[in-house]
Design a protein around this motif. Structure first.
Motif, PDB file in Angstrom:
ATOM      1  N   SER A 192     -13.622  29.614  17.838  1.00 40.83           N
ATOM      2  CA  SER A 192     -13.416  30.438  19.032  1.00 40.83           C
ATOM      3  C   SER A 192     -14.559  30.238  20.025  1.00 40.83           C
ATOM      4  O   SER A 192     -15.722  30.539  19.732  1.00 40.83           O
ATOM      5  CB  SER A 192     -13.313  31.922  18.644  1.00 40.83           C
ATOM      6  OG  SER A 192     -13.294  32.752  19.796  1.00 40.83           O
ATOM      7  N   ARG A 193     -14.222  29.731  21.192  1.00 34.59           N
ATOM      8  CA  ARG A 193     -15.232  29.502  22.238  1.00 34.59           C
ATOM      9  C   ARG A 193     -15.821  30.823  22.713  1.00 34.59           C
ATOM     10  O   ARG A 193     -17.032  30.929  22.941  1.00 34.59           O
ATOM     11  CB  ARG A 193     -14.597  28.743  23.404  1.00 34.59           C
ATOM     12  CG  ARG A 193     -15.560  28.448  24.551  1.00 34.59           C
ATOM     13  CD  ARG A 193     -14.906  27.575  25.599  1.00 34.59           C
ATOM     14  NE  ARG A 193     -15.799  27.308  26.716  1.00 34.59           N
ATOM     15  CZ  ARG A 193     -15.925  28.110  27.775  1.00 34.59           C
ATOM     16  NH1 ARG A 193     -15.179  29.232  27.848  1.00 34.59           N
ATOM     17  NH2 ARG A 193     -16.770  27.814  28.756  1.00 34.59           N
ATOM     18  N   SER A 194     -14.970  31.827  22.875  1.00 30.35           N
ATOM     19  CA  SER A 194     -15.452  33.128  23.359  1.00 30.35           C
ATOM     20  C   SER A 194     -16.426  33.749  22.370  1.00 30.35           C
ATOM     21  O   SER A 194     -17.428  34.367  22.764  1.00 30.35           O
ATOM     22  CB  SER A 194     -14.272  34.074  23.607  1.00 30.35           C
ATOM     23  OG  SER A 194     -13.531  34.289  22.410  1.00 30.35           O
ATOM     24  N   ASP A 195     -16.163  33.576  21.046  1.00 33.68           N
ATOM     25  CA  ASP A 195     -17.073  34.111  20.056  1.00 33.68           C
ATOM     26  C   ASP A 195     -18.406  33.368  20.081  1.00 33.68           C
ATOM     27  O   ASP A 195     -19.475  33.967  19.882  1.00 33.68           O
ATOM     28  CB  ASP A 195     -16.447  34.036  18.655  1.00 33.68           C
ATOM     29  CG  ASP A 195     -15.399  35.104  18.439  1.00 33.68           C
ATOM     30  OD1 ASP A 195     -15.305  36.013  19.286  1.00 33.68           O
ATOM     31  OD2 ASP A 195     -14.667  35.048  17.435  1.00 33.68           O
ATOM     32  N   ARG A 196     -18.352  32.051  20.317  1.00 37.47           N
ATOM     33  CA  ARG A 196     -19.606  31.285  20.405  1.00 37.47           C
ATOM     34  C   ARG A 196     -20.441  31.758  21.591  1.00 37.47           C
ATOM     35  O   ARG A 196     -21.659  31.919  21.490  1.00 37.47           O
ATOM     36  CB  ARG A 196     -19.308  29.792  20.527  1.00 37.47           C
ATOM     37  CG  ARG A 196     -18.875  29.132  19.241  1.00 37.47           C
ATOM     38  CD  ARG A 196     -19.018  27.624  19.319  1.00 37.47           C
ATOM     39  NE  ARG A 196     -18.216  27.034  20.381  1.00 37.47           N
ATOM     40  CZ  ARG A 196     -16.941  26.663  20.269  1.00 37.47           C
ATOM     41  NH1 ARG A 196     -16.320  26.852  19.101  1.00 37.47           N
ATOM     42  NH2 ARG A 196     -16.299  26.118  21.278  1.00 37.47           N
ATOM     43  N   ILE A 197     -19.763  32.014  22.702  1.00 40.28           N
ATOM     44  CA  ILE A 197     -20.482  32.501  23.884  1.00 40.28           C
ATOM     45  C   ILE A 197     -21.096  33.872  23.605  1.00 40.28           C
ATOM     46  O   ILE A 197     -22.253  34.133  23.953  1.00 40.28           O
ATOM     47  CB  ILE A 197     -19.523  32.574  25.098  1.00 40.28           C
ATOM     48  CG1 ILE A 197     -19.065  31.169  25.490  1.00 40.28           C
ATOM     49  CG2 ILE A 197     -20.181  33.283  26.267  1.00 40.28           C
ATOM     50  CD1 ILE A 197     -18.009  31.163  26.581  1.00 40.28           C
ATOM     51  N   MET A 198     -20.313  34.742  22.951  1.00 41.90           N
ATOM     52  CA  MET A 198     -20.792  36.091  22.663  1.00 41.90           C
ATOM     53  C   MET A 198     -21.993  36.043  21.726  1.00 41.90           C
ATOM     54  O   MET A 198     -23.017  36.716  21.945  1.00 41.90           O
ATOM     55  CB  MET A 198     -19.663  36.915  22.034  1.00 41.90           C
ATOM     56  CG  MET A 198     -20.001  38.391  21.835  1.00 41.90           C
ATOM     57  SD  MET A 198     -20.844  38.721  20.267  1.00 41.90           S
ATOM     58  CE  MET A 198     -21.053  40.471  20.367  1.00 41.90           C
TER      59      MET A 198
END
Length: 580
Positions: free
Chosen positions: A510-516
């Motif tokens: 998950s890209r969004s989880d990596r960003i978070m």
């Protein structure tokens, strides 16, 4: 008339003393007495002085000299030999009458028996005495008084019990009356609860509560086919439904729900009544148990937003366990069933094991491992969490002290319940535990959830600062699941953020989880805090965390929660190469 010397006989006190001829010695000596009245008669000579020992009480006639008592005895013998029955004749009559009195219940018959009892115990002996027949009435009188006292107490208890069967406000039969009526009943039991009853009753004048109850019972009776409704406290009403109609109970309760959609008009005020129904259709248990089950089903219906629900007997075992669990938990702590597992933490920079998190476990002798969330939540809800936390803290600090005794750095994290934040005993508990085992305060980490930390009042926030002032570390657990603000993170005296496993689990995909996760690491570092990622289960995730600059990792890849002995073996065999 003759008799044996020393033989006793009853005196007939019906003879009046004034009817006995009497001449004083003074009158004879002064020639003032007419001796004709003595001629041809038996004369008894005696003293009439009032000295001690010469006066006797004559029933119905007052005190008199002994010579007159002797005269009464003589008159009794002249009328014939007295017949004495002893005590058993009036006692037998009083006993039979008392026995009948104990067995009757109708008011008129009871009153008749009460009137007959003294007549038989007192009137009959007096009648016999007038015929020259004598009996001892004292035992009968004692029996009579005892029987009348017993019956008076019985009537008092009956009145008291009857008053205990009705509601004092409404005069309607209460749940005590239902318990009596349903002892051997095979009917279904229906419970109705007005959940806003207290609010509605408070809004009404005190005299209007009876009107409110009358309207509720009228509606219930209208919709339940005329079954008798019993009223409990706080808006609880129940009735017994014939077993033959229990299969159609859904239609009946749906109709009742429709009836209660219309507000009640009480003293000119429209009152909305929020009602839910519970059903117990199992006649195999006691009425008290069934009442509780019906109320439980009623509460479940309310919580689920439903109109009614049938109690499921298969839930009984689970319910009994929930009720007894807290009582068993205290004993389990004392006898060693509750123990502490340790899950290692990895320092991503050095590749060394830098600490562990203490996790409470309960191994029940019959049920086996108990879900920690289940008993921890129950302990928090019922204010039993302090003893459990003290047990875990003591064991965790003890183990940490042993592992730090050789000079190496090994941090120990302990979860802190939100219920204990701001508790007066928390700080003394921590200080005493650290002193007891000689562990430096900086080696202890107290973990608080993000939600609990955010909801802490100013006093609780000050408590966290006081704990931090001892030198120990504070960690915000499950970070990312709440709604922390930058201002809050700035004010909170935390030294560490733990990223929740739900974000770490999807880090690779998950890209969004990596960003978070990456932004959290940068934010924490800018605030001077370290970051722990929990829930690491694969090497790829571990590598990504290391690349992002995460400080520590925790999860099944590094090690599962384990007993102390297993932790010692794990640390002895661990090498940084395993983390690669």
């Amino acid at each position: 008339m003759t008799g044996k010397p020393g033989e006793a006989f009853p005196i007939d006190y019906a003879v009046r003393l004034k009817s006995l001829p009497y001449v004083s010695a003074g009158e004879v000596l002064d020639n003032r007495a007419s001796l004709d009245q003595l001629r041809g008669r038996d004369v008894i000579i005696g003293t009439n002085a009032t000295g001690i020992g010469n006066r006797y009480a004559v029933p119905g006639q007052g005190p008199s000299a002994s010579v007159f008592v002797t005269a009464l005895a003589a008159e009794t013998l002249l009328d014939g030999a007295p017949v004495t029955y002893g005590w058993w004749v009036p006692f037998l009559v009083a006993f039979l009458t008392s026995a009948l009195l104990m067995r009757v219940s109708r008011t008129q018959l009871v009153l008749g028996m009460i009137a007959t009892l003294p007549v038989c115990a007192v009137g009959l002996p007096l009648l016999l005495e007038s015929l020259g027949r004598y009996a001892d009435i004292m035992p009968a009188l004692v029996l009579m008084l005892g029987a009348m006292g017993h019956h008076a107490w019985k009537l008092h208890r009956q009145t008291f019990d009857e008053r205990g069967m009705v509601n004092e406000v409404s005069g309607q039969p209460n749940l005590n009356a239902l318990r009596a009526a349903g002892l051997d009943s095979q009917d279904g039991l229906i419970a109705a609860r007005i959940h806003n009853y207290a609010e509605a009753a408070t809004a009404l004048p005190s005299a209007a509560e009876k009107e409110l109850v009358d309207q509720i019972i009228m509606r219930l009776t209208l919709g339940n086919g005329g079954c008798k409704v019993y009223q409990g406290d706080e808006g609880i009403f129940m009735w017994l439904m014939p077993a033959a109609g229990i299969n159609n109970v859904g239609d009946q309760l749906a109709g009742l729900s429709a009836i209660f959609r219309s507000p009640a008009n009480v003293s000119g005020r429209l009152i909305d009544l929020n009602i839910a129904f519970g059903v117990d259709a199992d006649p195999g248990r006691t009425i008290q148990s069934r009442m509780s089950s019906a109320l439980l089903a009623c509460q479940e219906a309310q919580n689920a937003g439903e109109h009614w629900r049938v109690y499921d007997p298969t839930k009984l075992e689970a319910t009994e366990w929930r009720v007894s669990m807290l009582g068993e938990l205290d004993a389990a702590i004392d006898n060693g069933e509750v123990w502490v597992a340790f899950q290692p933490k990895l320092d991503l920079l050095s590749g060394e094991i830098c600490g562990a998190e203490a996790l409470v476990r309960w191994t029940h002798p019959e049920k086996g491992p108990i879900n920690p969330e289940e008993f921890i939540t129950a302990a928090e809800r019922h204010d039993r969490i302090e003893k459990l936390t003290d047990h875990v803290l003591n064991r965790a600090v003890q183990v940490a002290a042993k592992l730090n005794s050789n000079g190496q750095r090994f941090d120990m994290a302990v979860n802190l319940s939100p219920r204990l934040i701001g508790h007066a005993n928390l700080k003394p508990m921590v200080i005493q535990t650290l002193r007891r085992h000689g562990l430096p305060a900086e080696r202890l980490i107290l973990e608080i959830t993000e939600t609990a930390a955010m909801s802490s009042a100013d006093a609780a926030m000050q408590e966290l600062k006081d704990l931090r002032s001892l030198g120990l570390q504070l960690s915000i657990d499950d970070y990312g699941t709440g709604f922390s603000t930058l201002d809050y993170l700035k004010r909170c005296p935390a030294t560490e953020l733990k990223i929740d496993r739900s974000f770490v689990k999807m880090l690779v995909t998950s890209r969004s989880d990596r960003i978070m996760v990456n932004s959290t690491i940068e934010l924490a570092h800018s605030l001077g805090e370290e970051v722990v990622a929990e829930g690491v289960e694969d090497s790829e995730t571990l590598q990504l965390l290391a690349q992002m600059g995460c400080d520590k990792a925790q999860g099944y890849l590094i090690g599962r929660p384990m007993p102390y002995e297993a932790l010692i073996d794990y640390l002895a065999s661990y090498s940084p190469a395993k983390a690669a």
